[in-house]
Design an enzyme around this catalytic site. Structure first.
Site, mmCIF file in Angstrom:
data_model
loop_
_atom_site.group_PDB
_atom_site.id
_atom_site.type_symbol
_atom_site.label_atom_id
_atom_site.label_comp_id
_atom_site.label_asym_id
_atom_site.label_seq_id
_atom_site.Cartn_x
_atom_site.Cartn_y
_atom_site.Cartn_z
ATOM 1 C CE LYS A 23 30.288 22.011 30.748
ATOM 2 N NZ LYS A 23 30.810 23.403 29.944
ATOM 3 C CB SER A 24 33.125 27.351 33.946
ATOM 4 O OG SER A 24 31.132 27.448 33.164
ATOM 5 N NE ARG A 28 35.299 30.973 32.749
ATOM 6 C CZ ARG A 28 34.634 31.253 32.055
ATOM 7 N NH1 ARG A 28 33.736 29.541 31.619
ATOM 8 N NH2 ARG A 28 33.876 31.412 31.108
ATOM 9 N NE ARG A 124 25.841 26.127 21.021
ATOM 10 C CZ ARG A 124 26.769 25.937 22.153
ATOM 11 N NH1 ARG A 124 26.782 25.605 22.640
ATOM 12 N NH2 ARG A 124 26.314 26.683 23.573
ATOM 13 C CB SER A 168 27.409 35.214 25.718
ATOM 14 O OG SER A 168 28.344 34.216 26.147
ATOM 15 C CG ASP A 316 24.478 26.077 31.444
ATOM 16 O OD1 ASP A 316 24.191 26.115 30.337
ATOM 17 O OD2 ASP A 316 26.101 26.252 31.698
ATOM 18 C CE LYS A 343 23.606 28.854 26.564
ATOM 19 N NZ LYS A 343 24.827 28.782 26.868
ATOM 20 N NE ARG A 389 25.023 21.914 32.025
ATOM 21 C CZ ARG A 389 25.597 21.417 32.696
ATOM 22 N NH1 ARG A 389 25.301 20.914 33.096
ATOM 23 N NH2 ARG A 389 26.936 22.458 32.762
HETATM 24 C C1 S3P Z 1 29.788 28.953 29.746
HETATM 25 C C2 S3P Z 1 28.983 30.105 29.960
HETATM 26 C C3 S3P Z 1 27.656 29.593 29.612
HETATM 27 C C4 S3P Z 1 26.913 28.432 30.027
HETATM 28 C C5 S3P Z 1 28.133 27.477 28.908
HETATM 29 C C6 S3P Z 1 29.205 28.017 30.208
HETATM 30 C C7 S3P Z 1 31.334 29.331 30.203
HETATM 31 O O1 S3P Z 1 27.432 30.372 28.126
HETATM 32 O O2 S3P Z 1 25.933 27.818 29.253
HETATM 33 O O3 S3P Z 1 27.465 25.963 29.582
HETATM 34 O O4 S3P Z 1 32.159 28.354 31.380
HETATM 35 O O5 S3P Z 1 31.890 30.518 30.189
HETATM 36 P P1 S3P Z 1 27.203 31.710 27.156
HETATM 37 O O6 S3P Z 1 28.007 32.035 27.703
HETATM 38 O O7 S3P Z 1 26.712 31.432 25.897
HETATM 39 O O8 S3P Z 1 25.687 32.173 28.137
#
Ligand code: S3P
Length: 427
Positions: A23-24, A28, A124, A168, A316, A343, A389
């Site tokens: 996903k991350s 990107r 958030r 983060s 996560d 979260k 999750r």
């Molecule tokens: C993520 C960073 C994390 C993670 C999120 C995805 C990302 O959050 O918990 O599910 O893709 O950069 P934080 O950067 O707030 O810790």
């Protein structure tokens, strides 16, 4: 739409599976592809709700994306100066990554934009990105405490050197992406190392990012070129199958093509430290990210203490780790995880309340939890709190429960893992 799901106690899981794209990294690849020159072809893209929100935001800024809804997409980059003012509010749904990272890009745009999301995302904290973006010179307005809807009027930005209050990747990436629009160097320093997918991918596109200890520096106005990206499988999605294989009796599962970036793979370290039988084979690199096949089988876990930098590398996966810890010999203590409270839901409170409903003995701490091992999870009814999750962690709990478990409100699984239930049944 699936509202609830019942899982029956299960043993003997067998299978050879490939989790969906990370996903991350999927987010990107669209974001950076959209501001690069030329076409970026993305394979194994995660077509879940969160990443689709990212695509829609860029479509609203004039970026063409082909293949939407499939795992092979093409992003026609608009270049650093080619985005257009969106004609409407950008809706990021449930996705914190979309909102925080895209805000960095919007800070560099000489136009007006408004970002919103669902009720979870609108509650958030966004001050963590609003503060550095204001220091860079962008105008950022939010509701009380800088919560979404956020309004951003960007334009000419100054270089900054910024120390984040928490580790983060979303804050770090927001600042690095804004830094692409700056004449000069932008620096971010973190208290602990968060996932480094943005740094790796920016380099892949041709930008210069210097990493030294906990400091990241990006040079502004890089020449970035579209290219082919293959997204590794998501270790956060693989995690549920890994835990299921370890916890269910007589099980042996192969999970192929999993991203094992060390800034993400904390769960492997944690489970191995608890005695899980997990091995990694066929190491390789895919689009600048390390990848391997994971072999996991039934294991007796022992309790352990987790804190510090390891927590960031498996943030996560902590609801899942807490659930697995109920089956260990001895107590497990998780500290330094206060970030879980902000979260998709408060994951400390939700993990404690839902695992207790199933029969676990678990104590809530401000920044973590203490889980008594050797609990029999009886099962029963529980609730995802609208958090994907949580839903998937509770699904694995259902497999080891005494009398089966019904999880309510499970549509949220689609945010990160649309084929989750089918893949679980395949085992
Ligand atoms: C993520 C960073 C994390 C993670 C999120 C995805 C990302 O959050 O918990 O599910 O893709 O950069 P934080 O950067 O707030 O810790």
């Amino acid at each position: 739409m699936i509202e609830k799901m019942t899982l029956q106690p299960t043993t003997g899981l067998r299978g050879d599976i490939r989790p969906p794209g990370d996903k991350s990294i999927s987010h990107r690849s669209v974001m950076i592809g959209a501001i690069a020159e030329g076409v970026t072809e993305i394979d194994n893209f995660l077509s879940g709700e969160d990443c689709l929100a990212t695509i829609r935001a860029f479509e609203n800024m004039g970026v063409r994306v082909d293949g939407i809804g499939t795992s092979s997409i093409r992003v026609h980059g608009a270049g650093l100066d080619g985005l257009q003012e969106p004609g409407d509010v950008l809706d990021m749904g449930n996705s914190g990554t979309s909102m925080r990272l895209i805000s960095g890009i919007l800070a560099g745009q000489p136009f007006y934009s408004v970002l919103t999301g669902d009720s979870s995302l609108r509650s958030r904290p966004m001050n963590r990105i609003a503060e550095p973006l204001r220091l860079m010179g962008a105008q950022v307005y939010g509701r009380k405490g800088d919560m979404a809807p956020l309004t951003i009027v960007g334009g000419s930005l100054n270089p900054i050197s910024y120390k984040t209050h928490v580790a983060s990747a979303q804050i770090k990436s927001c600042i690095l992406l804004a830094g692409l629009f700056v004449d000069g160097e932008t620096t971010v320093i973190e208290p602990a190392e968060s996932r480094d997918h943005t740094e790796r991918m920016l380099r892949g596109f041709g930008a210069e990012v210097i990493s030294q200890d906990l400091e990241r520096k990006v040079k502004g106005r890089p020449k970035m070129s579209g290219h082919k990206i293959t997204v590794p499988g998501d270790i956060s999605s693989a995690a549920y199958f890994l835990a299921a294989a370890v916890l269910c009796r007589d099980s042996e599962v192969v999970i192929r093509n999993v991203g094992i970036n060390p800034t993400r793979a904390g769960l492997l370290e944690a489970l191995k430290a608890m005695g899980a039988q997990i091995s990694l084979e066929n190491y390789r690199e895919e689009s600048g990210e390390p990848v391997a096949d994971l072999y996991a089988s039934s294991s007796q876990l022992k309790g352990a203490d987790f804190s510090g930098g390891l927590i960031v590398r498996m943030l996560d996966e902590i609801p899942l780790l807490a659930m697995a810890s109920t089956q260990a010999d001895g107590e497990t203590k998780i500290r330094d995880a206060a970030e879980l409270r902000v979260k998709e839901t408060d994951r400390i409170a939700a993990t404690v309340s839902e695992l207790r409903k199933l029969g676990a003995q678990i104590e809530e701490l401000d920044d973590g939890m203490i889980i008594a091992g050797g609990s029999k999870l009886e099962g029963g009814e529980c609730e995802s709190h609208g958090d994907h999750r949580m839903a998937m962690s509770l699904a694995v709990a259902g497999l080891i429960s005494g009398e089966g478990t019904t999880i309510h409100n499970v549509t949220c699984v689609n945010t990160s893992f649309p084929g989750f239930w089918e893949m679980l049944s395949s085992l």
